[in-house]
Design a protein around this motif. Structure first.
Motif, PDB file in Angstrom:
ATOM      1  N   GLN A   1     -37.941  22.046 -47.106  1.00  0.00           N
ATOM      2  CA  GLN A   1     -39.238  21.378 -47.165  1.00  0.00           C
ATOM      3  C   GLN A   1     -39.080  19.881 -47.388  1.00  0.00           C
ATOM      4  O   GLN A   1     -39.811  19.075 -46.814  1.00  0.00           O
ATOM      5  N   GLU A   2     -38.126  19.484 -48.237  1.00  0.00           N
ATOM      6  CA  GLU A   2     -37.919  18.063 -48.489  1.00  0.00           C
ATOM      7  C   GLU A   2     -37.430  17.356 -47.227  1.00  0.00           C
ATOM      8  O   GLU A   2     -37.780  16.202 -46.970  1.00  0.00           O
ATOM      9  N   SER A   3     -36.606  18.051 -46.414  1.00  0.00           N
ATOM     10  CA  SER A   3     -36.129  17.459 -45.167  1.00  0.00           C
ATOM     11  C   SER A   3     -37.278  17.225 -44.207  1.00  0.00           C
ATOM     12  O   SER A   3     -37.393  16.158 -43.584  1.00  0.00           O
ATOM     13  N   ALA A   4     -38.171  18.217 -44.088  1.00  0.00           N
ATOM     14  CA  ALA A   4     -39.333  18.059 -43.214  1.00  0.00           C
ATOM     15  C   ALA A   4     -40.248  16.961 -43.749  1.00  0.00           C
ATOM     16  O   ALA A   4     -40.844  16.198 -42.983  1.00  0.00           O
ATOM     17  N   ARG A   5     -40.332  16.877 -45.066  1.00  0.00           N
ATOM     18  CA  ARG A   5     -41.206  15.880 -45.682  1.00  0.00           C
ATOM     19  C   ARG A   5     -40.711  14.464 -45.409  1.00  0.00           C
ATOM     20  O   ARG A   5     -41.516  13.529 -45.315  1.00  0.00           O
ATOM     21  N   ALA A   6     -39.403  14.281 -45.258  1.00  0.00           N
ATOM     22  CA  ALA A   6     -38.863  12.952 -44.999  1.00  0.00           C
ATOM     23  C   ALA A   6     -39.409  12.406 -43.680  1.00  0.00           C
ATOM     24  O   ALA A   6     -39.755  11.222 -43.568  1.00  0.00           O
ATOM     25  N   ASP A   7     -39.493  13.266 -42.657  1.00  0.00           N
ATOM     26  CA  ASP A   7     -40.038  12.825 -41.372  1.00  0.00           C
ATOM     27  C   ASP A   7     -41.519  12.481 -41.504  1.00  0.00           C
ATOM     28  O   ASP A   7     -41.998  11.491 -40.945  1.00  0.00           O
ATOM     29  N   GLU A   8     -42.257  13.308 -42.239  1.00  0.00           N
ATOM     30  CA  GLU A   8     -43.675  13.040 -42.444  1.00  0.00           C
ATOM     31  C   GLU A   8     -43.875  11.735 -43.211  1.00  0.00           C
ATOM     32  O   GLU A   8     -44.778  10.944 -42.908  1.00  0.00           O
ATOM     33  N   LEU A   9     -43.032  11.519 -44.222  1.00  0.00           N
ATOM     34  CA  LEU A   9     -43.145  10.317 -45.038  1.00  0.00           C
ATOM     35  C   LEU A   9     -42.915   9.068 -44.194  1.00  0.00           C
ATOM     36  O   LEU A   9     -43.623   8.068 -44.331  1.00  0.00           O
TER      37      LEU A   9
END
Length: 289
Positions: free
Chosen positions: A176-184
């Motif tokens: 989830q944190e990896s996916a969140r990096a792209d969103e961020l």
């Protein structure tokens, strides 16, 4: 357990301003008719004990804030049976205002307060006040339903497979944190250079208001016209109201670049539907006018 991103934001805000009560939520409801207050009290005690986040303590740890288990929530009991109905209502209303204005010590007490009022031999009311770090509006509705079922002696809904702490752990998992990096990265680009606030001219200043609610009503004709506009434009009612709000801010501030915050629900997965906790976040919307 770790905190969710939303919980951590509220935790930081509370640490910066311990006396702030903007995140206090409350609900007041009548218990099912004909149920003895003692039974209502037992039902409230049992339901609040079912959900870990309601009796946790939010403490500072080496790796950041954590949720630690705490003792069950102590449900208060107040006997108003000897008072007239008007006096009962006034006392409950005063208690609600007082508890909403009392900040929570998130590290030292449960994030929820509950009082059962005896209004008669077979009449009671329940006052619930909770910090937003533990509940959202959906959660309060779930608690009300569970307490009503327990009061009537009906089976309380089966406890969800997940507790909120499981959601927080999942949200902070590596995937989830990896996916969140792209969103961020996307949001950082979207909000780059955004104005920090809407500046009102002196003749239209609203003062140092940090929190306010403005209520308004539409008549049927206006409602029908807005819905017709939405159908023509292929837009939702929310989109139309958002555009209207931005237009009003444009009128009063003179800005063509407006930033609005909007609460968004986050119960996308069916596993979360019966879980008590704050499945919500504030989405930042930048509108070019």
């Amino acid at each position: 357990a770790p905190l969710s991103h939303f919980q951590e934001r509220l935790w930081v805000m509370q640490r910066l301003d311990p006396g702030n009560t903007a995140s206090n939520l409350s609900a007041l409801w009548k218990a099912p008719q004909g149920v003895a207050p003692e039974r209502v009290h037992a039902a409230a005690q049992a339901v609040l004990a079912r959900h870990e986040v309601l009796h946790g303590r939010f403490v500072d740890a080496d790796a950041g804030p954590e949720l630690l288990p705490g003792p069950p929530v102590a449900v208060a009991s107040v006997d108003l049976g000897t008072l007239a109905p008007e006096a009962q209502a006034a006392r409950v209303r005063a208690d609600r205002e007082r508890t909403l204005a009392t900040p929570f010590d998130l590290a030292g007490e449960a994030p929820v307060r509950c009082t059962v009022y005896r209004l008669g031999d077979a009449a009671a009311a329940v006052l619930l006040c909770a910090h937003h770090i533990a509940v959202d509006a959906w959660s309060i509705a779930l608690l009300r339903r569970e307490m009503a079922d327990a009061c009537r002696g009906e089976p309380v809904a089966e406890l969800a497979q997940w507790q909120y702490a499981d959601f927080a752990a999942w949200q902070r998992s590596a995937g989830q944190e990896s996916a969140r990096a792209d969103e961020l990265a996307w949001w950082c680009g979207r909000l780059a250079g955004a104005p920090p606030l809407s500046v009102f001219p002196p003749d239209r200043a609203i003062g140092q208001v940090t929190s306010a609610t403005l209520d308004f009503a539409w008549d049927g004709e206006l409602t029908a016209a807005v819905r017709a506009l939405c159908r023509e434009e292929g837009a939702t009612l929310y989109m139309a109201l958002l555009a209207a709000c931005a237009a009003v801010l444009r009128l009063h501030t003179g800005q063509l670049d407006v930033v609005l915050g909007s609460p968004m629900g986050m119960r996308e997965r069916s596993e979360f539907e019966a879980v008590i906790g704050p499945f919500v976040n504030l989405r930042v919307l930048r509108l070019a006018l």
